[in-house]
Write an enzyme that holds these catalytic residues in place. Structure first.
Site, mmCIF file in Angstrom:
data_model
loop_
_atom_site.group_PDB
_atom_site.id
_atom_site.type_symbol
_atom_site.label_atom_id
_atom_site.label_comp_id
_atom_site.label_asym_id
_atom_site.label_seq_id
_atom_site.Cartn_x
_atom_site.Cartn_y
_atom_site.Cartn_z
ATOM 1 N N ASP A 178 2.839 8.875 18.958
ATOM 2 C CA ASP A 178 2.416 10.056 18.202
ATOM 3 C C ASP A 178 3.352 11.223 18.505
ATOM 4 O OD1 ASP A 178 0.982 12.054 16.916
ATOM 5 O OD2 ASP A 178 -0.585 12.169 18.461
ATOM 6 N N ASN B 205 3.040 14.391 16.880
ATOM 7 C CA ASN B 205 2.505 15.730 16.574
ATOM 8 C C ASN B 205 1.108 15.989 17.126
ATOM 9 O OD1 ASN B 205 1.073 14.074 14.939
ATOM 10 N ND2 ASN B 205 1.373 15.226 13.051
ATOM 11 N N ASP C 109 -1.871 14.492 16.892
ATOM 12 C CA ASP C 109 -3.152 14.297 16.197
ATOM 13 C C ASP C 109 -3.832 12.986 16.605
ATOM 14 O OD1 ASP C 109 -1.582 12.440 14.945
ATOM 15 O OD2 ASP C 109 -1.912 13.167 12.899
ATOM 16 N N ASP D 244 3.060 7.959 14.375
ATOM 17 C CA ASP D 244 3.753 8.361 13.147
ATOM 18 C C ASP D 244 5.226 7.947 13.216
ATOM 19 O OD1 ASP D 244 4.905 10.458 14.821
ATOM 20 O OD2 ASP D 244 2.933 11.424 14.650
ATOM 21 N N ASP E 126 3.266 -9.082 2.312
ATOM 22 C CA ASP E 126 1.842 -9.297 2.583
ATOM 23 C C ASP E 126 1.220 -10.288 1.583
ATOM 24 O OD1 ASP E 126 -0.363 -8.079 4.251
ATOM 25 O OD2 ASP E 126 -1.185 -7.616 2.289
ATOM 26 N N GLU F 117 4.206 -13.420 4.477
ATOM 27 C CA GLU F 117 2.939 -13.783 5.108
ATOM 28 C C GLU F 117 2.309 -14.839 4.204
ATOM 29 O OE1 GLU F 117 -1.303 -11.930 6.652
ATOM 30 O OE2 GLU F 117 -0.496 -11.378 4.712
HETATM 31 C C1 GLC Z 1 -2.599 -9.103 5.460
HETATM 32 C C2 GLC Z 1 -2.419 -8.064 6.534
HETATM 33 C C3 GLC Z 1 -3.768 -7.515 6.893
HETATM 34 C C4 GLC Z 1 -4.374 -6.898 5.666
HETATM 35 C C5 GLC Z 1 -4.433 -7.896 4.511
HETATM 36 C C6 GLC Z 1 -4.722 -7.199 3.229
HETATM 37 O O1 GLC Z 1 -3.311 -10.182 5.935
HETATM 38 O O2 GLC Z 1 -1.753 -8.614 7.631
HETATM 39 O O3 GLC Z 1 -3.694 -6.577 7.927
HETATM 40 O O4 GLC Z 1 -5.667 -6.443 5.959
HETATM 41 O O5 GLC Z 1 -3.217 -8.550 4.342
HETATM 42 O O6 GLC Z 1 -3.629 -6.435 2.831
HETATM 43 CA CA CA Z 2 0.698 11.817 14.628
#
Ligand code: GLC
Ligand code: CA
Length: 517
Positions: A22, A24, A26, A30, A202, A257
């Site tokens: 982090d 900043n 919060d 980031d 993804d 993935e």
């Molecule tokens: C993939 C990501 C996971 C996410 C899902 C929906 O499995 O690794 O974190 O929740 O896709 O996007």
């Molecule tokens: Ca931050």
């Protein structure tokens, strides 16, 4: 050495921006926080980083619900911060991969806002809308991940249901519509033009649904079941994506993935060298700490990927699963697993903090935030020994993993016997060993409970022994070969490195052996 693309020999560190660092105060990590800690990754010796999503998002799925594919969420910074991060990483010789989420958008994305506004809206067909089933209710029996209720949500405005394989806040895009394909290609170009070296993609195997949207037996809770998808259409889309990447200068890489637990099926998503460059190999991530199970995982890769020329990948932990340090239950095993991960044949992925030996954070019920129950592995990285461990606010968005002081990067880097230094030695060794980078892998026969393999090129030979047993073992010979004259190059337990191998392995110890010259 034959010319090879950089990603074949790479070790990629996965960074989860919310939890890395982090800048900043919060309590949420980031992009600038990442930039300020690149020195740690450079010291460790990683070749590339993969950033989980940092795009504009209402954060229903912590960034995997994207409201604008081409902008940085203010929580994580600005496009200028991103550019600075890429420039700094590149200066250090570290490549940058980002997460591309093509299967769905956020329900706040302007495309979906338009799509849901009326049946006549030009974006209507960008998502998957259907009338209720004849007797009322959802169009089919598909189940959404995490919530485990119907994958369809009724939208009152237009009286139709939209499909979402994940949360209702994550409507699935309609990849059968060529405008969607073109718009998503544009999002790739946007980041390629900004200098990214590639994408983690993804749920890429699921982007096109089966045309009949038919019921599946039993209803589904898991994306791992692929009966909802249309593989030939997905392959066609992947070939277009590959062509787009290959048309850019430099070796831009895609790692999919492909969340299917069959290595044979995953292999098909590499295509004929014209689809994904790489795909995650998830079964090992779910393999228990057993020599025989790991041997099978390696054999599967040899049988199902190698003949196709599909380059393997290995991963032990990520942002969706309990850390392997937690799953395997001890640091000794986590250390031995690191030797395994980084000496197998293929691209290796390291999840932030595994090099610190971090366990999952213990998240009290009132701090649970993820609808998918994945908070534990997302605990923030402790940077300094003193609280608040390099973070600033009173409270970080999730609690720290256990032993944050003694497991902080500061503490671990200061201790040459730490698991962090083991990772560093492994990465350095791998970088200078053609056998580990690109060599053949041959499984050998060792004593029960010991996994043994050799990695070799014509000029180099190393052997890896992993003792999965909770007791010490004596290794007299491996596949009939005596390795007693060998030298221990690396030991997961940090014992006797540089010495001759006396044939003993400590409980849960892994070693890399070099023949004595
Ligand atoms: C993939 C990501 C996971 C996410 C899902 C929906 O499995 O690794 O974190 O929740 O896709 O996007
Ligand atoms: Ca931050």
């Amino acid at each position: 050495m034959p010319a090879h693309p950089w990603w074949q020999t790479a070790v990629v560190a996965q960074l989860y921006p919310r939890s890395f660092a982090d800048s900043n105060g919060d309590g949420i990590g980031d992009l600038e926080g990442i930039r300020r800690h690149l020195d740690h990754l450079e010291w460790l010796g990683v070749d590339a980083i993969w950033l989980s999503p940092f795009f504009r998002s209402p954060m229903a799925d912590f960034g995997y619900d994207v409201a604008d594919f081409c902008d940085v969420d203010p929580l994580f910074g600005t496009l200028a911060d991103f550019d600075a991060l890429v420039a700094d990483a590149h200066q250090r010789g570290i490549k940058v991969l980002i997460d591309w989420v093509p299967n769905h958008t956020s329900d706040q994305h302007e495309w979906f806002v338009g799509s849901r506004s009326s049946r006549q809206n030009p974006k209507r067909d960008w998502y998957i809308w259907r009338d209720p089933a004849p007797g009322g209710g959802p169009p089919n029996n598909w189940i959404a991940a995490f919530v485990e209720t119907s994958a369809w949500t009724l939208d009152e405005t237009t009286g139709q249901y939209y499909l979402h394989l994940f949360l209702p806040e994550q409507p699935d895009l309609n990849w059968r519509n060529p405008e969607v394909v073109e718009a998503m290609h544009d999002t790739l170009r946007f980041w390629l033009d900004r200098g990214v070296d590639g994408f983690r993609m993804d749920v890429i195997h699921g982007i096109v649904k089966r045309a009949d949207l038919a019921d599946v037996d039993g209803g589904l809770a898991q994306m791992v079941d692929d009966r909802r998808y249309d593989p030939p259409e997905v392959h066609a889309r992947l070939r277009e994506i590959r062509a787009l990447l290959d048309n850019y200068p430099g070796d831009r890489v895609s790692v999919g993935e492909v969340y299917i637990l069959s290595t044979a099926k995953v292999a098909t998503y590499y295509g004929d060298g014209d689809e994904l460059h790489l795909a995650f190999n998830f079964p090992p991530l779910y393999a228990p700490w057993e020599a025989a199970k790991w041997r099978t995982r390696i054999e599967r890769v040899q049988q199902e990927l190698d003949p196709l020329g599909a380059w393997p990948t290995w991963v032990l932990s990520n942002h969706d699963n309990p850390r392997h340090r937690t799953r395997y239950g001890s640091e000794a095993r986590a250390r031995a697993a690191a030797v395994l991960l980084l000496t197998l044949r293929g691209t290796a992925f390291v999840y932030q903090g595994e090099e610190l030996g971090l366990e999952d954070a213990v998240v009290p019920p009132d701090r649970v935030v993820d609808p998918g129950g994945r908070d534990g592995c997302r605990g923030p990285i402790p940077w300094t020994a003193a609280a608040p461990h390099g973070w600033h606010g009173d409270e970080t968005w999730l609690p720290f993993p256990p032993d944050a002081a003694t497991r902080s990067a500061e503490t671990m880097v200061a201790d040459p016997s730490s698991i962090t230094h083991l990772y560093r030695r492994l990465l350095a060794y791998r970088r200078r060993s053609p056998a580990l980078q690109l060599g053949e892998l041959r499984l050998l026969d060792g004593p029960e409970g010991v996994l043994a393999y050799e990695r070799s090129t014509p000029n180099e030979r190393v052997m890896v022994l992993v003792n999965f047993m909770p007791s010490s073992v004596t290794v007299d010979a491996v596949s009939g070969d005596s390795w007693r004259a060998a030298r221990i190059a690396i030991s997961s337990a940090g014992r006797r490195e540089g010495d001759a191998f006396d044939g003993t392995l400590a409980p849960d110890e892994a070693v890399i052996l070099e023949p004595d010259a």
